[in-house]
Design an enzyme around this catalytic site. Structure first.
Site, short mmCIF file in Angstrom:
data_model
loop_
_atom_site.label_atom_id
_atom_site.label_comp_id
_atom_site.label_asym_id
_atom_site.label_seq_id
_atom_site.Cartn_x
_atom_site.Cartn_y
_atom_site.Cartn_z
N ARG A 87 50.25 29.02 8.82
CA ARG A 87 49.38 29.00 7.63
C ARG A 87 48.53 30.26 7.60
NH1 ARG A 87 48.47 24.04 9.77
NH2 ARG A 87 49.11 22.23 8.54
N SER A 145 48.50 29.70 18.91
CA SER A 145 48.57 28.47 19.72
C SER A 145 49.46 28.60 20.92
CB SER A 145 49.03 27.34 18.81
OG SER A 145 48.27 27.34 17.63
N ASP A 157 44.66 26.88 19.14
CA ASP A 157 44.53 25.85 18.10
C ASP A 157 43.67 24.68 18.56
OD1 ASP A 157 47.91 24.41 18.42
OD2 ASP A 157 46.46 25.09 19.91
C1 0WK Z 1 47.41 21.94 12.76
C2 0WK Z 1 46.52 23.09 13.19
C3 0WK Z 1 47.30 24.08 13.98
C4 0WK Z 1 47.98 23.41 15.13
C5 0WK Z 1 48.81 22.28 14.62
C6 0WK Z 1 49.41 21.54 15.75
O1 0WK Z 1 45.97 23.71 12.06
O2 0WK Z 1 46.48 25.07 14.44
O3 0WK Z 1 48.75 24.30 15.85
O4 0WK Z 1 48.04 21.37 13.87
O5 0WK Z 1 50.23 20.54 15.27
P1 0WK Z 1 51.77 20.69 15.01
O6 0WK Z 1 51.89 21.38 13.73
O7 0WK Z 1 52.34 21.43 16.15
O8 0WK Z 1 52.29 19.32 14.97
C1 BGC Z 2 50.52 25.83 23.92
C2 BGC Z 2 49.05 25.66 23.65
C3 BGC Z 2 48.84 24.97 22.32
C4 BGC Z 2 49.65 23.73 22.26
C5 BGC Z 2 49.49 23.00 20.98
C6 BGC Z 2 51.25 24.54 23.74
O1 BGC Z 2 52.61 24.73 23.86
O2 BGC Z 2 50.71 26.30 25.22
O3 BGC Z 2 48.39 26.87 23.64
O4 BGC Z 2 47.50 24.70 22.19
O5 BGC Z 2 51.01 24.00 22.45
O6 BGC Z 2 49.94 23.70 19.91
#
Ligand code: 0WK
Ligand code: BGC
Ligand code: 0WK
Ligand code: BGC
Length: 912
Positions: free
Chosen positions: A539, A603, A657
């Protein structure tokens, strides 16, 4: 002067009265009957006296009356009353709640009733076959409910062995045999169609259910027909013959046997004894033989014979017909007692060919009928009074309101029976208001309702059995609290290793300082760009933090792709792509010429020495771009942006993140000091005391630490709880040997874990009848979002069917239940493990603050936590169980970590 005739008539009158006096029971006698019945009810319930009790109190394995959610199409059999019925019943629930039935009545010839058991059940199956033909349903395998109106000892809803025949039945080789098995065998013998016999119920139970469908107060079923019997909902704690104390179960009293131990000999007359001796089951069913349609006519006939023998009737002439057992049918009583005129009488008597009977005879006959039916109704009333009083006492109520569902030709057709019964109940159970509801549709409807409930229960039990099997198969993936507490303390030790200068280099949990020293304090303001890379979506956001009356945040967001070839390509291409998207964003949002500070949510594990520097330690999740690990990602991005010619101020901050999430939630709740991601990846950060962070100068205040708990166990510390499936996952991942904890809990891997388990179970023939399809063997074909869909309580199983069908395996209903449970075990394990590591952080915070109880907020984000139907609840519950001394508020980050990154940037900007 009283004439000789009058004399004779008077003495005749007196003799008749004396005879019938035995049938009129006064209140005290009825009270005695009531109390004796109560004693027998209790004896039947108690383990130590059950076997010798005359009122058998047979558990019916029906645990509830209908709740209106029953639905489906069922076949029902109704055997044991006047008619044998085969029915098809369609039940609809919800707004279209309704029950539609179609039935056909079949005769049960006498020779079949009293032939062999095989003949009887073959006859029943023959009728079913005829019915299915008639309905064109021969090929449908409908669930069947079997109303079998005889005493059956049940051990389950679909298991019942006949205790003894009653009424007109005496088929051989049936007593002590399971009637469901006998029916199944007969169906097999006929080998023409198949049925799923789900429930066997007594007609009293069927009647109660039928009436309870309309009246939820109905908890008693009464049959006053050919036979006589009652059932009611008893508290499990009182039924000593069945395991369990919770809730209720319906008990079929079989009160027809009342008095078999001689306890009502005082009110039984010689006529009752004659009827008993002449019956198919003498010595048995004594109460029934005083109260039910099968016998009342016979009692009357015995009395008529006695009065005739004594010259008090029919001029003392006993005709052959009158000597015939069963010739005076109970329906004659109803007909005779219904009409004031004697017309019917003549017909009845004609039946007996007792020509020459006088008017007096007809009056006496009518009185005899009245006396017999009146006593029957009173006795049933006394028995019912005992039942309702018991229920009232069970519930400790001053006054009980309850409904009785009733069926049976005697109750339905006799002009006075029901009224006398009701009056007697009212009189003998004054603390109970008892309503009687006539069952219009017979017990077939009730049997179908029970089948619907049983089907659901069976399904439930079958589900429990299947789940148990899976639990055994995956027992290594289920953790006791003891194990979780062990993992918690292991993680706690890793935290401390990571914080200490000496042990940090070897620590698996890297405890990376983030240089974020506080959560938002409400003073932040400004206009920022935030990049959010590393989750499932990339994003770019514009975040405006303003301070009119109160601090508000406005955000504009664009989501950009991160194609595989980019994230697996070179680092240059990756950052060029990020810069490209940034350029596009600034175009679209007309801020090309604005100099806006940027906050970069990245992240991945980065070593930082300051806010605007982040050395990538290692890629995780889907990313594997070359030439980035060991590099400062801020520099790489700056370079790419310059190359793209996007004009702006520098990147002010790079944050993880988890940190962005903590800051975003900290904006709304100043108690928030922990940030967690449970998404593609997993990780946590929290505010640590500077004095404990040996990697960073200074002891004052706090700093946010990015734990990178995903790497927990990379040193083998979790080998005892990792399974071969986890090892397979790791072997097949982009970064074998790394992020082992993450690979056990995060969304990137959970779907794959389930797929590997399903493949193994299928190989072992435990699933899909051993069928393994190419799709099922394809990595990544079973996604984590599928788990969330399958674990949805309502539509989960149908989703499982859909998803598995897409994998080409054509799953059975059992397969879907099994797969749903595998998903539950895998996601539950994830929530439990995250709870254990989070609990370690919470106790660390509590100890840091030296407080007996910690009150804190945890900010959370991530698609797994957000999308999975049960995950959040399981996580919260487990955390509260593991660390009861912590009051934790879980705050979902609604707006993503971009807002948090802007907060950090605002802070960094101020510092600048
Ligand atoms: C939304 C946050 C972002 C984070 C994500 C983690 O804005 O920074 O990395 O959630 O969730 P995912 O999209 O990996 O399920
Ligand atoms: C990364 C982290 C991150 C997490 C959640 C992991 O794989 O090492 O830095 O915070 O994923 O996105
Ligand atoms: C109708 C019910 C049936 C029950 C019968 C009893 O559907 O299950 O056995 O009532 O009454 P009877 O036909 O014996 O008078
Ligand atoms: C049977 C009961 C049945 C009743 C009414 C009795 O003879 O023993 O099981 O409920 O008749 O049909």
């Amino acid at each position: 002067m009283v004439t000789a005739v009058a004399q004779r008539l008077l003495s005749q009158r007196k003799q008749v009265d004396d005879t019938l006096a035995h049938f009129s029971l006064n209140r005290d006698q009825l009270r005695v009957v009531r109390d004796k019945m109560r004693v027998e009810l209790e004896r039947g319930l108690r383990k130590d006296s059950h076997s010798s009790a005359s009122v058998k109190m047979l558990p019916a394995f029906v645990f509830q009356t209908p709740d209106g959610t029953e639905r489906g199409k069922y076949l029902a059999l109704d055997l044991g009353g006047t008619n044998f019925r085969v029915l098809v019943v369609k039940i609809r629930s919800g707004i279209r709640k309704s029950v539609r039935m179609y039935n056909k009545i079949y005769a049960i010839p006498h020779e079949i009733m009293q032939g062999t058991g095989e003949e009887l059940f073959d006859h029943i199956v023959h009728c079913i076959s005829d019915f299915l033909d008639y309905m064109g349903m021969k090929n449908t395998r409908l669930p069947l409910g079997f109303t079998f109106s005889f005493p059956c000892r049940q051990t389950g809803i679909d298991k019942g062995s006949l205790v003894s025949w009653t009424k007109g039945f005496k088929a051989t080789d049936c007593e002590d045999h399971d009637v469901v098995d006998m029916l199944r065998d007969a169906i097999k013998r006929r080998n023409e169609f198949d049925l799923d016999i789900v429930a066997v119920v007594n007609d009293t139970v069927g009647t109660m259910m039928t009436c309870a469908y309309e009246d939820s107060k109905c908890e008693i079923g009464l049959i006053a027909g050919t036979g006589s019997n009652v059932c009611y909902m008893e508290d499990m704690r009182n039924i000593e013959t069945v395991e369990g104390d919770e809730g209720q179960m319906c008990v079929n009293t079989e009160w027809g046997g009342f008095g078999e131990n001689g306890c009502i000999e005082d009110i039984r007359t010689k006529f009752d004894r004659e009827v008993d001796e002449g019956s198919l089951n003498s010595g048995k069913q004594r109460f029934e033989k005083m109260t039910s349609g099968m016998y009342l006519g016979e009692i009357v006939r015995q009395i008529l014979i006695d009065l005739t023998k004594r010259g008090l009737l029919f001029r003392g002439r006993i005709t052959e017909p009158l000597k015939t057992r069963g010739i005076f049918e109970t329906k004659f009583l109803s007909q005779i007692e219904r009409f004031i005129s004697t017309y019917t009488l003549i017909i009845a008597l004609m039946h007996l060919q007792s020509l020459g009977s006088t008017c007096d005879d007809s009056i006496i006959v009518k009185e005899v009928c009245g006396a017999v039916s009146h006593r029957a109704a009173q006795l049933c009333g006394a028995g019912m009074a005992a039942i309702v009083e018991k229920i009232r006492e069970n519930r400790g109520l001053e006054h009980l309101e309850i409904t009785v569902g009733v069926d049976g030709t005697l109750y339905k057709l006799h002009p006075h029976f029901s009224r006398v019964l009701k009056d007697t109940v009212r009189d003998l159970a004054p603390k109970c208001t008892v309503s009687f509801v006539l069952s219009e549709d017979g017990s077939g409807k009730g049997a179908a309702l029970i089948t619907a409930v049983a089907r659901r229960y069976c399904d439930k039990r079958r589900q429990e059995w299947l789940k148990l099997r899976i639990d055994k198969y995956l027992y290594s993936m289920r953790f006791s609290d003891e194990t979780l507490l062990e993992i918690m303390s292991r993680f706690r030790r890793e935290l401390e290793k990571g914080l200490s200068q000496d042990t940090n280099p070897t620590a698996t949990v890297k405890m990376l300082p983030t240089f974020v020293r506080s959560i938002p304090d409400g003073t932040e303001k400004g206009d920022f760009i935030a990049l959010d890379l590393g989750g499932s979506n990339f994003r770019i956001l514009r975040v405006k933090v303003s301070h009119e009356k109160k601090q508000t945040v406005q955000m504009e967001t664009e989501i950009y792709d991160t194609p595989e070839d980019i994230i697996h390509g070179s680092g240059t291409r990756l950052f060029d792509h990020v810069a490209e998207c940034l350029g596009d964003f600034m175009e679209k949002h007309k801020i090309k010429d604005k100099k806006l500070p940027v906050g970069f949510t990245f992240s991945f594990p980065c070593a930082q020495t300051k806010l605007d520097e982040g050395i990538l330690l290692t890629w995780t999740k889907r990313f594997k771009a070359s030439g980035v690990e060991g590099m400062d990602v801020v520099k790489l991005l700056n370079k790419a942006i310059k190359k793209r010619g996007v004009r702006f101020t520098d990147i002010m901050a790079v944050v993880n993140d988890t940190v962005g999430t903590m800051m975003t939630c900290g904006f709304d709740d100043h108690r928030c000091e922990v940030g967690i991601i449970i998404g593609t990846g997993t990780n946590a950060c929290y505010m640590e005391e500077m004095r404990h962070i040996e990697l960073v100068e200074g002891d004052e205040g706090r700093m946010c630490i990015n734990t990178e708990w995903g790497a927990f166990g990379d040193d083998g510390m979790l080998e005892d709880i990792r399974t071969d499936f986890d090892r397979d996952i790791d072997r097949g991942s982009l970064n074998p040997g790394k992020q082992l904890f993450e690979k056990m809990v995060s969304g990137m891997y959970m779907g794959e874990l389930v797929r590997l388990i399903l493949v193994k179970m299928a190989r072992e023939g435990l699933l899909f009848e051993g069928r393994i399809t190419p799709e099922l063997l394809t990595k990544g074909k079973f996604e984590t979002k599928h788990i969330s869909a399958i674990e949805k309580s309502k539509e989960g199983l149908s989703k499982a069917k859909e998803i598995l069908a897409r994998l080409g395996v054509e799953p059975s209903a059992d397969d879907c239940i099994a797969v749903q449970h595998v998903c539950a075990i895998v996601s539950f394990r994830s929530a439990s493990l995250v709870a254990a590591t989070l609990a370690a952080i919470l106790t660390r915070l509590k100890d840091n603050k030296h407080v007996p109880r910690l009150k804190t907020t945890v900010g959370i984000d991530g698609s797994l936590y957000k999308m999975h139907p049960q995950y959040a609840r399981r996580l919260h519950k487990t955390v509260r169980r593991l660390v009861p001394e912590c009051d934790v508020r879980f705050l979902l980050s609604e707006s993503g970590s971009g807002k948090g990154a802007a907060m950090v940037t605002a802070w960094a900007y101020r510092l600048n």
